[in-house]
Enzyme design. Structure first.
Site, PDB file in Angstrom:
ATOM      1  N   ASP A   1      55.778  43.748  49.879  1.00 10.97           N
ATOM      2  CA  ASP A   1      56.146  44.397  48.624  1.00 10.97           C
ATOM      3  C   ASP A   1      55.267  45.603  48.366  1.00 10.97           C
ATOM      4  OD1 ASP A   1      53.801  43.297  47.359  1.00 10.97           O
ATOM      5  OD2 ASP A   1      54.888  41.388  47.332  1.00 10.97           O
TER       6      ASP A   1
ATOM      7  N   GLY B   1      46.281  41.431  48.120  1.00  9.88           N
ATOM      8  CA  GLY B   1      45.144  40.610  47.698  1.00  9.88           C
ATOM      9  C   GLY B   1      45.193  39.231  48.309  1.00  9.88           C
TER      10      GLY B   1
ATOM     11  N   MET C   1      46.749  43.241  36.208  1.00 10.82           N
ATOM     12  CA  MET C   1      47.955  43.737  35.543  1.00 10.82           C
ATOM     13  C   MET C   1      47.645  44.179  34.116  1.00 10.82           C
ATOM     14  SD  MET C   1      50.588  40.890  37.024  1.00 10.82           S
ATOM     15  CE  MET C   1      49.405  39.597  37.325  1.00 10.82           C
TER      16      MET C   1
ATOM     17  N   LYS D   1      58.350  44.918  44.338  1.00 12.67           N
ATOM     18  CA  LYS D   1      58.472  44.669  42.912  1.00 12.67           C
ATOM     19  C   LYS D   1      57.678  45.724  42.188  1.00 12.67           C
ATOM     20  CE  LYS D   1      57.780  39.807  43.322  1.00 12.67           C
ATOM     21  NZ  LYS D   1      56.914  38.794  42.812  1.00 12.67           N
TER      22      LYS D   1
HETATM   23  N1  SAH Z   1      47.412  38.619  44.596  1.00 11.29           N
HETATM   24  C1  SAH Z   1      46.815  39.850  44.164  1.00 11.29           C
HETATM   25  C2  SAH Z   1      47.116  40.172  42.728  1.00 11.29           C
HETATM   26  C3  SAH Z   1      48.559  40.386  42.441  1.00 11.29           C
HETATM   27  S1  SAH Z   1      48.856  40.835  40.769  1.00 11.29           S
HETATM   28  C4  SAH Z   1      45.302  39.791  44.409  1.00 11.29           C
HETATM   29  O1  SAH Z   1      44.775  38.733  44.726  1.00 11.29           O
HETATM   30  O2  SAH Z   1      44.668  40.835  44.285  1.00 11.29           O
HETATM   31  C5  SAH Z   1      48.879  42.569  40.854  1.00 11.29           C
HETATM   32  C6  SAH Z   1      47.653  43.140  40.192  1.00 11.29           C
HETATM   33  O3  SAH Z   1      46.544  43.080  41.052  1.00 11.29           O
HETATM   34  C7  SAH Z   1      47.771  44.599  39.854  1.00 11.29           C
HETATM   35  O4  SAH Z   1      48.476  44.798  38.640  1.00 11.29           O
HETATM   36  C8  SAH Z   1      46.333  44.997  39.703  1.00 11.29           C
HETATM   37  O5  SAH Z   1      45.807  44.583  38.470  1.00 11.29           O
HETATM   38  C9  SAH Z   1      45.682  44.147  40.759  1.00 11.29           C
HETATM   39  N2  SAH Z   1      45.430  44.901  41.987  1.00 11.29           N
HETATM   40  C10 SAH Z   1      45.897  44.625  43.215  1.00 11.29           C
HETATM   41  N3  SAH Z   1      45.417  45.504  44.120  1.00 11.29           N
HETATM   42  C11 SAH Z   1      44.614  46.350  43.451  1.00 11.29           C
HETATM   43  C12 SAH Z   1      43.818  47.469  43.821  1.00 11.29           C
HETATM   44  N4  SAH Z   1      43.760  47.899  45.064  1.00 11.29           N
HETATM   45  N5  SAH Z   1      43.116  48.104  42.856  1.00 11.29           N
HETATM   46  C13 SAH Z   1      43.178  47.683  41.586  1.00 11.29           C
HETATM   47  N6  SAH Z   1      43.899  46.636  41.189  1.00 11.29           N
HETATM   48  C14 SAH Z   1      44.606  45.964  42.102  1.00 11.29           C
END
Ligand code: SAH
Length: 482
Positions: free
Chosen positions: A250, A304, A385, A272
């Protein structure tokens, strides 16, 4: 080719090591691993070698080396710092046809010891013919990262079914196809996941009922791709990315990371954007099941960590129900990635003893969180988020007891080249952010640890123009209490 690489069987073979220092000790340890009967000749041996002698792991002769000691040996390693003694050992061994290695003197060696990747019984030996030992060590480390630690288990498992497979699959072609499936498919993955017993049963079943073709069964890898920088992938993530047949990814997964997926794998974008779900979650869950049922190796790549605000749990529920094999590979979550790459430790003895991850996702107009708990001092709050709800979050915290001067930072696209850090306080951050052209994803970190960004921040891509302490009014102010 100046050397012939071979693997010597030394179990119970008498081997001689001269020298009693650390280098000799390392060679002794290596020989002992092969089951050799080691004799050490040293005028003075160090404590570690003596300890081995005391345990009867080797025979120690604390005396001057004499050439007669080479008689009857299968292998000699000379590791003294006396060049004349080393030369004498080398000449005697060569004359008697005994392989000899003299540490750091390639001209006196009849064999050289490679750098070894040990996944016994799988062994990978790397050598440069003595030209650049450091290079072979570097190559060895690269190989270490590519070969799963459990490769040895896999080889042992295959070994124990070798005769049976030979009897079942009579032609070489069939046999090769069979082993290729086993060694790259779900059975191998079971071994890598530490489930040896299940792997053994599956392999047995497969050999006993080969007509069922059940080694074609698909599986799903739910893989955390980390926050953006491809270097932050795990070894396992990379390995699975390179063996998958189809990948579902995604928006949160960086293009450079998707590029690392096997070239001929089918790519399916299920992106998404917030409130703009391209593919509804149920459809993604269903797609994983359907693709796996077609016998494909399906990679579900998530930004992440899959189990942190990633709906990873939901995605595998259907797989469990349908009995489809899967594994979940953790990734570096945005909070860890952003914290490290901005020099904002999430906990710190002086500032924060705990850290909470929350989602700032709006449910209609409100964000439903325990604001009182989040407003307490000496903690760090990380809000995922958080861009749309930024102002509400800051206001709610102040309303429930946080100081309006509590430091806070919004991190744009952390760990990537587009990383940008906007630092302020609960009072000032929303307007600072509004003044910048911020691009998602962004992460909000709230707490006194944010003060450390200015001194500990080390990753400074060009996009991140420096916001100085004088501008933010924040300075590291240690409040150590011990
Ligand atoms: N599973 C992911 C999170 C998914 S929710 C994790 O563990 O990181 C999606 C949110 O993750 C985004 O809205 C943002 O707040 C955060 N996010 C993911 N990658 C990011 C990045 N490189 N820099 C800043 N925020 C990030």
């Amino acid at each position: 080719m100046n050397y012939l690489p071979i693997f010597l069987h030394l179990r119970n073979a008498p081997c001689l090591v001269t020298g009693g220092g650390d280098i000799a000790y390392r060679k002794i340890k290596m020989l002992l691993k092969t089951g050799a009967r080691v004799t050490v000749v040293a005028e003075s041996a160090n404590a570690k070698i003596r300890a081995l002698a005391a345990k009867k792991a080797l025979t120690l002769i604390e005396d001057t080396f004499v050439p007669e000691q080479i008689e009857g040996m299968r292998l000699v390693v000379a590791a003294t710092d006396d060049k004349a003694v080393n030369r004498q050992a080398s000449e005697t061994a060569i004359r008697q046809g005994v392989p000899v290695n003299v540490v750091d003197q390639p001209e006196l060696c009849s064999f050289i010891v490679p750098s070894i990747v040990d996944r016994s019984p799988v062994l990978i030996a790397v050598g440069t013919g003595g030209a650049a030992p450091v290079l072979s060590r570097l190559l060895k480390s690269r190989l270490e990262t590519l070969i799963p630690a459990a490769y040895g288990h896999l080889a042992n498992l295959a070994g124990s079914f070798r005769t049976k497979a030979k009897a079942t699959f009579r032609s070489t072609r069939l046999r090769r196809a069979f082993w290729e499936q086993v060694l790259q498919g779900p059975i191998a993955e079971l071994v890598f996941a530490g489930r040896d017993e299940e792997a053994r049963n599956a392999l047995k079943e497969l050999i006993e009922n080969p007509q069922e073709d059940n080694y074609q069964q698909g599986e799903v890898y739910l893989v955390g791709a980390g926050p953006g920088d491809p270097d932050l992938l795990t070894f396992r993530a990379l390995r699975l990315m390179q063996q998958a047949d189809v990948v579902l990814y995604d928006r949160l997964v960086a293009a450079e990371i998707v590029d690392l997926v096997r070239r001929d794998a089918e790519r399916i974008y299920v992106g998404k954007a917030r409130a703009n779900h391209r593919v509804p979650q149920q459809d993604i869950n269903r797609l994983l099941v359907d693709l796996a049922k077609q016998g494909r190796r399906v990679l579900r790549l998530k930004g992440g960590d899959p189990f942190i605000f990633g709906r990873g749990g939901e995605e595998i529920e259907d797989l469990v129900r349908e009995n489809i094999p899967f594994q979940v590979i953790p990734g570096i979550t945005a909070a860890s990635g952003c914290a490290s790459y901005t020099g904002i430790p999430l906990t710190h003895r002086d500032y924060a003893q705990s850290c909470t991850f929350v989602t700032g996702h709006l449910k209609g107009e409100i964000i439903d969180l325990d604001w009182r708990m989040l407003s307490r001092p000496r903690q760090t709050v990380v809000v995922y988020m958080s861009l749309t709800g930024l102002e509400s979050v800051c206001q709610a915290l102040v309303k429930h007891g946080s100081s309006i001067d509590k430091p806070a930072a919004l991190i744009q696209q952390g760990t990537t080249r587009n990383q940008k850090v906007i630092v302020g306080t609960l009072g000032t951050l929303p307007s600072r952010v509004a003044a910048e052209n911020v691009q998602p994803p962004t992460l909000l970190i709230i707490g006194d640890v944010v003060r450390l960004h200015e001194t500990l921040g080390w990753y400074r891509p060009e996009s991140d123009h420096q916001i100085l302490a004088t501008e933010t009014g924040l300075r590291p102010e240690p409040v150590r209490e011990d």
